[in-house]
Design an enzyme around this catalytic site. Structure first.
Site, PDB file in Angstrom:
ATOM      1  N   GLY A   1     -19.073 -18.986 -24.431  1.00 43.26           N
ATOM      2  CA  GLY A   1     -18.660 -17.941 -23.994  1.00 43.26           C
ATOM      3  C   GLY A   1     -17.523 -18.233 -22.894  1.00 43.26           C
ATOM      4  O   GLY A   1     -16.885 -19.365 -22.874  1.00 43.26           O
ATOM      5  N   ASN A   2     -17.102 -17.537 -22.059  1.00 44.76           N
ATOM      6  CA  ASN A   2     -16.029 -17.716 -20.949  1.00 44.76           C
ATOM      7  C   ASN A   2     -16.368 -16.919 -19.818  1.00 44.76           C
ATOM      8  O   ASN A   2     -17.186 -16.148 -19.793  1.00 44.76           O
ATOM      9  CB  ASN A   2     -14.647 -17.432 -21.554  1.00 44.76           C
ATOM     10  CG  ASN A   2     -14.458 -15.948 -21.832  1.00 44.76           C
ATOM     11  OD1 ASN A   2     -14.482 -15.134 -21.154  1.00 44.76           O
ATOM     12  ND2 ASN A   2     -14.151 -15.618 -22.969  1.00 44.76           N
TER      13      ASN A   2
END
Ligand code: CTP
Length: 398
Positions: free
Chosen positions: A208-209
């Site tokens: 993810g981020n």
């Protein structure tokens, strides 16, 4: 100016409550219907009799009328109000609002309210600057509540600094400008993507981020506020839209976000890709949890669809497409290349070099670059103000 508008005022225990009768008088003079909720502690600073006389309405504090047991529905108050102004809001009440502690009528009404909520803090400078208070203000802003910044000056305690409730005349002007807001996107359909995407490695792990989704959600709120029909495609974030007209679709992966955006492409007049979409996803997601082994582990990745590029290639000439570019170096040149390569009408550049910009902040500093070559470098602003600037910019392009 405020004729027929229903304004709910929530008053909490702060010496600044003495300013509220004047605020109420100004609002009534402008033609507003005003109702007031006092917390128990607020009753020590301002009397219900003063406020009921000025508003022409009963003043409420309890869920029940003590003498005859009549129920005061917080849901009804929340539905009645066109705008809810909590002034002065104390540190205690903000803490309760952030955590959903609905142990009084004011906070219960806050949780039930569907209208925009303004908060006007008032307290001593040290309390105001304490990380706990600042964090709570940030959280409330992330819920979409609008802060009426306290003034800096001499405080009731004799100390000096930020913490003084804005003057009633200023709060009245803020409420008036709230209702004067242009509905210049009425009839326009706006598709917005927000937040990160999660790419599954196995049932419990993902790539993810750090995107919080706040920028995309702020844009959705600004557009809906200005009359647009809004479709918000959101990656996994904790936020929920405040404006109930926003249609929210939650997705997890880049693949799901692509499908959701593609389905709405024809529908939209304006498309704003504010999401931080993963550029790569695992070639296969394991169906079972990957066990730890002695040696190293490699996860093979394949590119995701570049949604923005797809939209640029498939949009009509009438549709306006906006992309975001988060850059660390060669910012302007990279953003200009993205604008051209992805057939965009406008690109919003964020530089990670700018303090207070990008992921995780409530502020952002952006540069707008349009397809005609105009470059507007903006100041560091709250994300909802950046969203409003973007709306203004789009209005010109449209
Ligand atoms: N974007 C997208 N689909 C992807 C990746 C990104 O639609 N698979 C969109 C984002 O929503 C954003 C814009 O593309 O509006 C910019 O993303 P960014 O990652 O900065 O650009 P890239 O073209 O992926 O280039 P790079 O990562 O190499 O800078």
């Amino acid at each position: 100016m405020l004729k027929g508008k229903n304004i709910l005022i929530g008053v909490t225990g702060s010496i600044a409550a003495y300013k509220i009768p004047l605020l109420v008088r100004l609002l009534v003079k402008e033609g507003a219907n005003v109702k007031v909720i006092l917390t128990d502690s607020a009753r020590n600073f301002v009397t219900p009799l003063t406020l009921s006389t000025l508003t022409g309405n009963p003043v409420y504090s309890d869920f029940f009328e003590k003498n005859d047991g009549t129920w005061h529905s917080h849901v009804e108050f929340g539905n009645w109000a066109d705008v809810f102004v909590i002034a002065p809001v104390s540190a205690t009440t903000m803490g309760k609002m952030v955590n959903g502690i609905a142990d009084n009528l004011l906070v219960a009404t806050y949780l039930a309210a569907k209208c925009p909520v303004y908060i006007a803090p008032a307290m001593d400078v040290d309390m105001f600057l304490h990380p706990s208070t600042q964090k709570n203000i940030e959280r409330l802003k992330s819920f979409g509540n609008i802060l009426i910044e306290p003034e800096t000056g001499e405080l009731a305690s004799g100390l000096s600094g930020p913490g003084r409730l804005q003057e009633p005349e200023t709060i009245t002007e803020i409420i008036k400008s709230h209702f004067q807001k242009k509905k210049d996107f009425k009839g326009k359909r706006v598709l917005i993507s927000a937040g990160p995407t999660y790419e599954l490695i196995d049932p419990v792990r993902f790539i993810g981020n750090f995107s919080s989704g706040r920028m995309g959600y702020a844009i959705a709120e600004a557009m809906a506020e200005r009359g647009a029909e809004v479709e918000l495609i959101s990656g996994p974030v904790e936020l929920i839209p405040v404006n109930t007209s926003i249609n929210l679709t939650r997705v997890t992966s880049a693949g799901e976000m692509f499908e959701a955006c593609k389905n709405k492409l024809e529908w939209a007049d304006v498309i704003i890709m504010a999401a931080a979409v993963a550029d790569y996803t695992p070639t296969t997601a394991s169906k079972i949890k990957i066990k730890k082994k002695e040696d190293s582990l490699s996860v093979k990745l394949k590119p995701t669809v570049d949604i923005l590029k797809y939209l640029g290639e498939n949009k009509s000439t009438q549709q306006v497409l906006v992309g975001f570019a988060l850059e660390t170096d060669n910012e302007l040149e990279n953003a200009k290349n993205k604008l051209k390569n992805k057939n965009l009408d406008l690109i919003v550049l964020n530089s990670l070099k700018d303090e207070g910009a990008g992921f995780g902040h409530s502020t952002n500093k952006v540069t707008f670059i349009d397809k005609y070559g105009a470059v507007n470098e903006m100041e560091l602003k709250q994300k909802y103000e950046v969203a409003s600037d973007l709306a203004d910019k789009l209005k010109n392009i449209l």
